[in-house]
Design an enzyme around this catalytic site. Structure first.
Site: not given
Ligand code: ACM
Length: 625
Positions: A194, A269, A345
């Site tokens: 991440d 990410h 995302e």
């Protein structure tokens, strides 16, 4: 007639004793009067040429009696615990039958995995004191007579552990796996990469861990006021797993019927990846591994903007060659069927602004950046498929269309993505924020670490992974997700994971409507004792009342609800301590004017349970609905 009544009562209370102990609740429990006692001599009997079962038997034997009972391959005259393999279609790969008689316990399953699960149930029938590995248990060790037939509802019963936002050592990850397996979870979704750290060694791309695994150390609220790294500041917080360590963890998990699904989160990410290889982004600017500093703006309803680019460039062929190298090594390491590629995302702003990306989109007939992300997802799917694995990703991978049927979808933005995916013929794992996000606040904000959303134990217990109107064959199962932005230690990870994970385990293992929340809570109170004995602090927020405030004209009313059967909440609004036999809550009360504070304390059977809540009138008024 009297005889009949006696038997009935005995058998009902016996049922209670056996069923009371086990989470997730078994498919069927028949209780009988009497017990099996682990006395001086008990033989553990295992089939020949079954080293896995022998190992399980040895472990159980040591658990019950540190000096250990013998593990044999033939039954003699002694009381015995017999492990046997059978062929019973309804038990499947993971089910078992556990029969406890006065002189014999038999555990039958089709596979060692079923034996393992049966042992976990038997363990919960044993005295909680055995869980204490510091102090030898000296009481009598007996198990109620019963016959349990048990098998899972879903094949995928997972927990996700984020090791990027905070790093957990190999020993800690193993401990996490060991504990989840006790409650029949069988998938660890390992969130390995991440923005805040890259945690898996990729031998052909060493900078991923040399650079990407380390960040400057910062304290204070994650994602808010933490400063960016200073010029020349050494990155000292972090860590990663070598491939040898990963193989060791995979073996440890497999021994506990847990498959590990690794996640490499792409194309968003990816700030840690880009800190190591900035040339793979659109802007190619130098990056740092994020120390938990704010670099995004969140607008609600899953809308956001990334202030620093954290996406790889989907228009660059070098990115696909890079992903191929990663997936080659990941596929060689992990024996499981699935590799998770993230997909969540992903901010498209930097793609949208770049002329090269626009040209690439035109050339490939991609009408917007959603289609561009879908193109990226399809390319990664091809790479993963070329390594002999199936791909799974967060539900954003459905956006932009064209997702190959072989790709599975993990539904997190509610159930909608999962429903859509199943209707399109994808396999689905349900992990909706609304029931399964274990980082969400689980009790009153005055005593809990408040984050941006709440999830109570009762709500977790409402998870139903197969929505109406969906073909159940597409629902692989579900999973609880533990994001660790605000979870720096294993002990706190347990506090946040349990008991909500127990609610999820029951919803994923046990038949639909096999139990009720009050019954689950009864069994949970028994399991609390096991965690206490094991020295693991888990959340007991369920003992603390849910505080609700309502407004009518200019008046405010307080309501205190407890989910614990037989518990009473005592309270005061005048700064006195709410002690037993003082002000017992019995219904909504008006909150008077003045500078005052609510104090509450729950009691059950004369014993104070859970923490005292202390909330100012101002705060109560703010909560008014
Ligand atoms: C997620 O919570 N971003 C999958």
């Amino acid at each position: 007639m009297r005889h009949f009544l006696f038997l009935l009562i005995f058998s009902l209370s016996g049922t209670f004793a056996a069923a009371q102990a086990i989470i997730p609740i078994p498919v069927q429990t028949e209780a009988r009067p009497g017990v099996f006692t682990f006395g001086k001599t008990v033989d553990f009997v295992v089939p020949q040429s079954q080293p896995e079962i022998k190992k399980y038997a040895e472990e159980l034997s040591r658990f019950i009696r540190p000096s250990s009972y013998p593990v044999l391959t033939r039954k003699g005259k002694n009381p015995a615990v017999i492990f046997q393999l059978g062929k019973d279609e309804k038990l499947g790969r993971e089910g078992y039958v556990l029969e406890v008689k006065e002189a014999e316990i038999t555990l039958t399953a089709n596979t060692p995995a079923g034996i393992f699960n049966g042992i976990q149930s038997l363990r919960q029938l044993l005295p909680a004191g055995l869980e204490n590995r510091q102090t030898a248990f000296t009481g009598a060790i007996s198990v109620p007579r019963c016959r349990i037939t048990d098998y899972p509802r879903y094949a995928w019963r997972g927990l996700m552990l984020d090791v990027s936002r905070h790093f957990f050592t190999v020993e800690e990850v193993k401990d996490f796996i060991d504990r989840m397996s006790q409650y029949k979870f069988n998938v660890l979704h390992w969130h390995l990469t991440d923005d805040e750290g890259w945690r898996i060694e990729i031998k052909s791309l060493p900078r991923l861990t040399e650079v990407g695994a380390w960040r400057v150390e910062r304290h204070g609220a994650f994602g808010e006021t933490r400063p960016y790294p200073k010029e020349g500041e050494k990155a000292t917080y972090g860590g990663f797993y070598t491939q040898d360590q990963i193989r060791d963890v995979i073996k440890f998990a497999a021994d506990r019927n847990v498959t590990i699904v690794p996640e490499i989160d792409l194309p968003g990410h990816s700030m840690a990846l880009l800190a190591a290889y900035p040339e793979l982004s659109v802007k190619k600017e130098p990056k740092f591994v994020n120390p938990g500093a704010k670099f995004a703006e969140w607008y609600g309803a899953h809308e956001f903007k990334m202030l620093i680019e954290n996406t790889v460039n989907p228009a660059d062929e070098k990115v696909y060659a890079f992903v191929d190298k990663i997936m080659t090594e990941v596929a060689q390491l992990f024996p499981g069927e699935y590799i998770h590629m993230g997909g969540d995302e992903c901010y498209h702003g930097y793609w949208a602004e770049d002329a090269g990306v626009q040209e690439f989109m035109k050339k490939n007939n991609l009408k917007d950046t959603k289609e561009l992300q879908a193109y990226f997802v399809r390319r990664v799917n091809e790479i993963i498929a070329s390594k002999g694995k199936k791909m799974i990703g967060w539900d954003e991978i459905l956006d932009g269309g064209g997702l190959p049927k072989s790709t599975a979808v993990m539904s997190w933005r509610g159930m909608a993505g999962g429903i859509k995916a199943a209707k399109e013929g994808h396999y689905v794992v349900m992990t909706p924020t609304t029931y399964a996000y274990l980082d969400y606040t689980q009790g009153d904000k005055s005593v809990e670490n408040p984050i941006y959303a709440d999830l109570s134990l009762a709500k977790s217990y409402e998870l139903e992974a197969t929505p109406e109107g969906v073909d159940p064959k597409y629902i692989l199962g579900g999973q609880g997700n533990l994001w660790t932005e605000v979870i720096p230690t294993l002990q706190f990870a347990y506090y946040m994971t349990y008991p909500r994970a127990l609610a999820l385990s029951e919803k994923l293992w046990s038949p639909q409507n096999a139990s009720t929340f009050p019954d689950f809570v009864n069994r949970l109170e028994n399991v609390f004792g096991r965690f206490d004995q094991a020295g693991v602090s888990i959340a007991k927020t369920i003992y603390e009342p849910e505080v609700a405030v309502s407004r009518k004209d200019d008046r405010y009313y307080l309501e205190l609800k407890t989910a614990i059967p037989g518990a009473d909440v005592y309270y005061s609004l005048d700064n006195t301590y709410p002690v037993k036999f003082s002000s017992k809550y019995s219904g909504p009360v008006e909150i008077p004017e003045g500078r005052l504070r609510l104090r509450t304390q729950t009691y059950k059977n004369g014993e104070a349970l859970g923490r005292e809540l202390l909330i100012s009138r101002d705060e109560l008024i703010k909560r008014a609905k």
